[in-house]
Design a protein around this motif. Structure first.
Motif, PDB file in Angstrom:
ATOM      1  N   ARG A 112      99.611 -37.687  63.493  1.00 25.95           N
ATOM      2  CA  ARG A 112      98.955 -38.520  64.497  1.00 25.95           C
ATOM      3  C   ARG A 112      97.629 -37.922  64.928  1.00 25.95           C
ATOM      4  O   ARG A 112      96.629 -38.615  65.116  1.00 25.95           O
ATOM      5  N   ALA A 113      97.643 -36.619  65.117  1.00 22.99           N
ATOM      6  CA  ALA A 113      96.408 -35.945  65.530  1.00 22.99           C
ATOM      7  C   ALA A 113      95.327 -36.128  64.465  1.00 22.99           C
ATOM      8  O   ALA A 113      94.171 -36.415  64.782  1.00 22.99           O
TER       9      ALA A 113
ATOM     10  N   ASN B 109      95.661 -34.506  71.272  1.00 26.14           N
ATOM     11  CA  ASN B 109      96.551 -34.764  70.149  1.00 26.14           C
ATOM     12  C   ASN B 109      96.731 -33.541  69.262  1.00 26.14           C
ATOM     13  O   ASN B 109      97.839 -33.141  68.950  1.00 26.14           O
TER      14      ASN B 109
END
Lengths: 226, 226
Positions: A112-113, B109
């Motif tokens: 996701r990052a 994130n």
DNA sequence: ACGTGTGAAGTCGTTCACAGCG
DNA sequence: CGCTGTGAACGACTTCACACGT
């Protein structure tokens, strides 16, 4: 904000022959120069000498000139280098003056990052799909892309015309995913799993091993101590 | 699951003098050998020759032996190397046979992904604190650690005895955070912000630039095409 | 026989110093 | 005069080949 429309793949401008047998260190430093030139451009620098550029990066002026000279004549004697021109040349040599399609496998924390990472687009790297093996994550959206099943890998690669894959799955799954990626025809893999991947020699792999970086830094400290 | 209790810092076993002037490529490859030996150990390998190890990593047997020989005599003629012994030696040379304290700056994130990364502990890297500048994130918990204000950097470094810092903040904030980290006395920085950091020469920085890795892969593809 | 450790040879990359251009 | 481009000198890393230990 989603990416621009998918680019077609096709013929692009050729590279100076010199690039084919460029020493790897030269190529690695091109990325470095590019990053620094971007930063200098932000500061409004309109001309820069090999000495200045080198000082910022811990290199000698001679080395900077040698690096560039290997690929062509980009400088202006008595003046220096012009960042916009030089950046264009470097982007061309690296092959990022044309778009590349990237898929991401693994939608965990790291995936996701990476998906939300700004700055890929600026290098003409376009994330086209996100895949995961966890059924409970399917159809979730990540930066505008619906998560697809890893089983659809072949289809996804065909549809997106992806040339690069980022692997961000748990270590235990990495080699299996890697094998599937190779079977799909992709020839370049960026691997974030802490595992060394085995691939056929025609496939390029770059391993980003977080622990390894810390290790190397620990060694530096270790030395500096005595 | 939180880390084990904070280790004291103090005197540790010394390094063979040879390590002080080790060629950087040798040191980088030690990390590689270590990772591969871990994987081989998982498979139950009890003895390995320089040839086998080299084949797995794309190196020649001679090079593998040269690398190890530079730091000592770790092999057994006619037999090969014993993974447990060799791993112990490598860990000692790299300085990861003792614990290191790490702080993370940036709880976005990427920061969260890094904080939850398993595998640091196995390299004796222990995350002791997470800091962020965003007031709305304070007191949130990330893998057992309460997020602290970046303003508390000095205190946190003192309390945790941190020797390494990971920077995972937006590019625009990176140099400022870096300067603060340097002022706090930390001498090793792992930077994930897409920005080249300027530091005093006694500080080690390692830049992990995601776009850069993709760039280098693009270049490989670019070449392989014609 | 097999596999390490190691000097010697070779290759590759960096540094140097200067010719040449703007 | 300043700065690039470049061959030549230098140094660093890699490869080779063999002596020695098991």
């Amino acid at each position: 904000m989603p990416d621009s429309p998918p680019p077609p793949s096709g013929p692009y401008a050729p590279l100076p022959n010199s690039a084919s047998h460029a020493p790897p260190p030269y190529v690695r430093r091109l990325s470095l120069y590019l990053r620094m030139l971007e930063q200098l451009t932000d500061k409004g620098v309109s001309t820069i000498s090999s000495k200045q550029l080198g000082d910022h990066l811990g290199l000698t002026d001679g080395q900077v000139r040698k690096d560039f000279a290997h690929f062509g004549q980009f400088g202006h004697p008595g003046v220096g280098y012009r960042p916009p021109e030089l950046m264009r040349q470097i982007r061309h040599i690296l092959g990022i003056d044309r778009p590349w399609n990237v898929i991401l496998i693994g939608a965990g924390n790291l995936g996701r990052a990476l998906a939300s990472h700004k700055g890929f687009a600026g290098r003409n790297m376009h994330l086209r799909a996100v895949l995961d093996s966890d059924a409970s994550r399917l159809d979730e959206e990540i930066s505008g892309l619906k998560i697809e099943s890893i089983d659809r890998l072949q289809d996804v690669v065909a549809q997106t015309q992806a040339q690069l894959a980022i692997i961000a799955v748990p270590a235990i799954a990495a080699q299996g995913v890697c094998d599937a990626v190779v079977r799909s025809g992709i020839k370049a893999i960026l691997n974030f799993a802490p595992r060394l991947l085995t691939v056929p020699c025609e496939v390029s792999v770059s391993n980003v091993d977080l622990a390894q970086y810390l290790e190397q830094l620990a060694f530096q400290l270790h030395l500096g101590e005595k």
